[in-house]
Write an enzyme that holds these catalytic residues in place. Structure first.
Site, PDB file in Angstrom:
ATOM      1  N   THR A 146       0.877  -1.188   0.000  1.00  0.00           N
ATOM      2  CA  THR A 146       0.000   0.000   0.000  1.00  0.00           C
ATOM      3  C   THR A 146       0.909   1.231   0.000  1.00  0.00           C
ATOM      4  O   THR A 146       1.365   1.654  -1.052  1.00  0.00           O
ATOM      5  CB  THR A 146      -0.958  -0.005   1.206  1.00  0.00           C
ATOM      6  OG1 THR A 146      -0.218  -0.139   2.404  1.00  0.00           O
ATOM      7  CG2 THR A 146      -1.962  -1.139   1.085  1.00  0.00           C
ATOM      8  N   LYS A 170       3.605  -6.935   4.237  1.00  0.00           N
ATOM      9  CA  LYS A 170       3.357  -5.545   3.875  1.00  0.00           C
ATOM     10  C   LYS A 170       3.012  -4.795   5.163  1.00  0.00           C
ATOM     11  O   LYS A 170       2.542  -5.382   6.139  1.00  0.00           O
ATOM     12  CB  LYS A 170       2.235  -5.411   2.862  1.00  0.00           C
ATOM     13  CG  LYS A 170       0.836  -5.723   3.324  1.00  0.00           C
ATOM     14  CD  LYS A 170       0.106  -4.677   4.147  1.00  0.00           C
ATOM     15  CE  LYS A 170       0.159  -3.303   3.518  1.00  0.00           C
ATOM     16  NZ  LYS A 170      -0.635  -2.356   4.415  1.00  0.00           N
ATOM     17  N   THR A 181      -1.334  -2.945  10.758  1.00  0.00           N
ATOM     18  CA  THR A 181      -1.744  -3.315   9.385  1.00  0.00           C
ATOM     19  C   THR A 181      -0.585  -3.899   8.709  1.00  0.00           C
ATOM     20  O   THR A 181       0.144  -3.268   7.981  1.00  0.00           O
ATOM     21  CB  THR A 181      -2.300  -2.238   8.500  1.00  0.00           C
ATOM     22  OG1 THR A 181      -3.565  -1.888   8.994  1.00  0.00           O
ATOM     23  CG2 THR A 181      -2.603  -2.768   7.096  1.00  0.00           C
ATOM     24  N   GLU A 261       6.269   4.666   7.746  1.00  0.00           N
ATOM     25  CA  GLU A 261       5.878   5.920   7.100  1.00  0.00           C
ATOM     26  C   GLU A 261       6.645   7.123   7.635  1.00  0.00           C
ATOM     27  O   GLU A 261       6.542   7.472   8.803  1.00  0.00           O
ATOM     28  CB  GLU A 261       4.380   6.159   7.326  1.00  0.00           C
ATOM     29  CG  GLU A 261       3.518   5.227   6.491  1.00  0.00           C
ATOM     30  CD  GLU A 261       2.044   5.347   6.813  1.00  0.00           C
ATOM     31  OE1 GLU A 261       1.702   6.030   7.783  1.00  0.00           O
ATOM     32  OE2 GLU A 261       1.249   4.738   6.083  1.00  0.00           O
ATOM     33  N   ASN A 380       0.180  10.983   7.072  1.00  0.00           N
ATOM     34  CA  ASN A 380      -1.043  10.557   7.748  1.00  0.00           C
ATOM     35  C   ASN A 380      -2.101  11.647   7.844  1.00  0.00           C
ATOM     36  O   ASN A 380      -3.181  11.405   8.370  1.00  0.00           O
ATOM     37  CB  ASN A 380      -0.702  10.012   9.139  1.00  0.00           C
ATOM     38  CG  ASN A 380      -0.026   8.661   9.020  1.00  0.00           C
ATOM     39  OD1 ASN A 380      -0.618   7.711   8.542  1.00  0.00           O
ATOM     40  ND2 ASN A 380       1.241   8.606   9.411  1.00  0.00           N
ATOM     41  N   SER A 385      -6.503   6.656   5.138  1.00  0.00           N
ATOM     42  CA  SER A 385      -6.209   5.218   5.181  1.00  0.00           C
ATOM     43  C   SER A 385      -7.057   4.583   6.250  1.00  0.00           C
ATOM     44  O   SER A 385      -7.594   5.274   7.098  1.00  0.00           O
ATOM     45  CB  SER A 385      -4.737   4.956   5.470  1.00  0.00           C
ATOM     46  OG  SER A 385      -4.409   5.337   6.777  1.00  0.00           O
TER      47      SER A 385
END
Lengths: 385, 385
Positions: A146, A170, A181, A261, A380, A385
């Site tokens: 993603t 992932k 996640t 991230e 974010n 998301s």
């Protein structure tokens, strides 16, 4: 080629139109046997996505023959119709493979709260079924990305290369205790009964995925499934297999951390001298969740005061006046007061170590996290998301 | 003029050279009686600063006659010499006022891990003692500011203006449950015995300061002290006094929230339908600590999925398939699925409300927090504290 490295597995990954970007978005990993033992762990979040609700039932009997994974939509908080979509996907995979839907694990990742297009998914399943091959591991690993910038894969060989374990993962955010996640598929051609697989996976996850705390947030979709095909004909000892599986999980966890991230630093927090391992983890996690400390690391400030302030919020056994803290091996805090100069700490490199000595017992544990950066806030806040 | 509004109090605040910037950095608030009842609450962080270690002892007997507060240095993790500094400051104040050091509360705020200059502090105490006046409230409130951009003050009148309560506070970060780097001095000329003051303060703090969770980090120096001079000669009922004190604490808490470091939004999270008030607070706090949700608010994204993902990490009683969430009164989530369009939510204004209906019981609670912004990361990475 990770998940297709062990014998007995085929996989595929392709762009089937779930993502509007045209990138790969659907993956399938199939165990061709002769054994179909499996073990899985899921998010401990009580608000679970539909694929998790389905897969928790599917894995109950210890048999999993295929894992189908889509990116581009998490199918989470989408109501009863979303569950029907997951169920239909499992049925379609089962029909195509000639197996029961109840032996198919379904994983989804992407935006939550939006329904996936069922027809697109079902057509996609038919497409990738036709592409299954023993060389499909790379495509599968790419199809589950993603916000990941790179695919995460690993292969570990058993003794004498008699068997191997392959894994793909992932996840680039929401990493937190008890998973995040994070979708992980692990394959092995060793012969490992389901009960042993379960014990090995829980032992491995406890010191790898469960020690990763990127931002304290806990996902709704996390799934880790390991499948054993037995195709090597070799039955390793549980200890040897568990060690190899731990190596696989640790490698994948560190790859997830490295791609978190917006992170500028990877922070390894080791707590020494704890009364128990659980308390060492609690102390490490408290520091891993301190936005103030994580922002300081981003600013290249060896702020040991923010470490102590976090340690002080825990229930671990220690004397508040007798704590030592090292950052990048410089003991900047001794006996809860200033130690060596913080100017000696070079926080320019990406890797940062924090060592906390509680000076109370003999237990220790390591927790991994990232710094808190402008890029994290950007990623974010600018993207849903 | 807040803390000097009630009769019986004098105060002063001045720049005495603790801060290199030349800004005000030392404050003194003195109760001139005729009563000297007091109550205090402190940080629950186990790694406490030296002034907290001292003041926890000083307040034991319910008598406090003066509070001395410095900014420019927290005197935290500074070892035994730091404690001697705090003790010497209390002694100096006591000598100048002709009272015992043990009736002097000491508060410090600023960078932790660096020793305060004892001589500068002691000379400063002498300076501000000479400036004590019934008009000194404003100066005192300004002298305790650190990264605060405005001073926080409030005055609440009792019935018929027969008595009043005044308060001042500092704090613009590290706000968290069980207090944060928050220094608060509250004064009243009502007649209130120490035991009643204690009950009133704990009741007021429980629904004000303890419901503030700016960034989940918990300070080492938090102190709230209330002093009652009895100078009005009026003894209010405990209920009436508690209500007024709660109004004071709530006002100060909201002023702290409004000035939180780098915030673009003030977020009020109300949890309805909980089994107990504690569970409602747990749910609200989980959302208040979600970096993902807070970054979404900064990005003006009404991301109710991140709200549910946070609620799912709690132990509160609810059905995960039957949760409702409103953002700015738009019910974007119904029965754990999509409700009204998130496009109806306007997140441009600074004030944001999140309402979570657990649909389980009758209890409710409100928690306040801020969004996670680039400015937060900047302020906490570029400057040490």
């Amino acid at each position: 080629m990770s998940v297709t490295h062990p014998a007995g597995f085929v996989a595929a990954g392709a762009a089937v139109g779930i993502k509007s970007t045209g990138k790969k978005d659907l993956a399938l990993v199939v165990n061709q046997g002769p054994t179909f033992d499996s073990a899985s762990v899921f998010t401990s979040n009580r608000c679970k996505a539909n694929p998790v609700l389905w897969s928790e039932q599917a894995v109950q009997d210890g048999t999993v023959r295929a894992v189908v994974l889509n990116s581009g939509g998490a199918n989470c908080y989408t109501g009863p119709e979303g569950f029907v979509t997951t169920h239909r996907v499992a049925e379609e995979v089962g029909t195509l493979l000639g197996i029961g839907a109840i032996d198919v694990v379904v994983c989804s990742t992407g935006l939550i709260g939006l329904a996936n297009d069922r027809d697109v998914l079902l057509a996609g399943v038919n497409t990738i079924h036709g592409q299954l091959s023993a060389e499909g591991g790379n495509d599968a690993a790419e199809a589950i990305m993603t916000t990941d910038t790179v695919s995460k894969q690993v292969v570990v060989q058993g003794p004498d290369a008699a068997w191997s374990i392959g894994g793909m993962a992932k996840g680039a955010g929401m990493l937190a205790p008890a998973l995040a996640t994070m979708l992980v598929v692990i394959t092995t051609d060793a012969v490992v009964p389901a009960a042993d697989l379960d014990a090995a996976l829980r032992a491995a996850a406890r010191v790898s995925f469960d020690r990763l705390d990127s931002d304290g947030c806990q996902s709704t979709n996390d799934t880790v499934t390991v499948m054993a095909s037995g195709a090597s004909g070799v039955t390793p000892s549980l200890d040897v297999f568990t060690a190899a599986l731990t190596e696989v999980c640790t490698s994948l966890a560190k790859q997830l951390l490295a791609d978190a991230e917006g992170a500028d630093h990877e922070i390894t927090i080791t707590t020494l001298g704890a009364a128990t391992e659980d308390e060492a983890v609690e102390v490490g996690r408290s520091v891993a969740r301190s936005n103030l400390f994580k922002a300081a690391v981003f600013g290249k400030d060896a702020n040991w005061g923010r470490v102590l302030a976090s340690v002080g919020t825990t229930t671990a056994a220690f004397d508040p006046a007798n704590l030592d803290v090292a950052i990048n091996d410089v003991w900047v805090c001794r006996n809860s007061g200033p130690g060596e100069s913080r100017d000696l700490v070079d926080l320019a490199p990406r890797a940062v170590t924090v060592t906390i000595d509680l000076k109370f017992g003999d237990a220790e544990a390591t927790v991994w996290t990232n710094d808190l950066t402008h890029a994290y806030v950007h990623e974010n806040s600018a993207y849903s998301s």
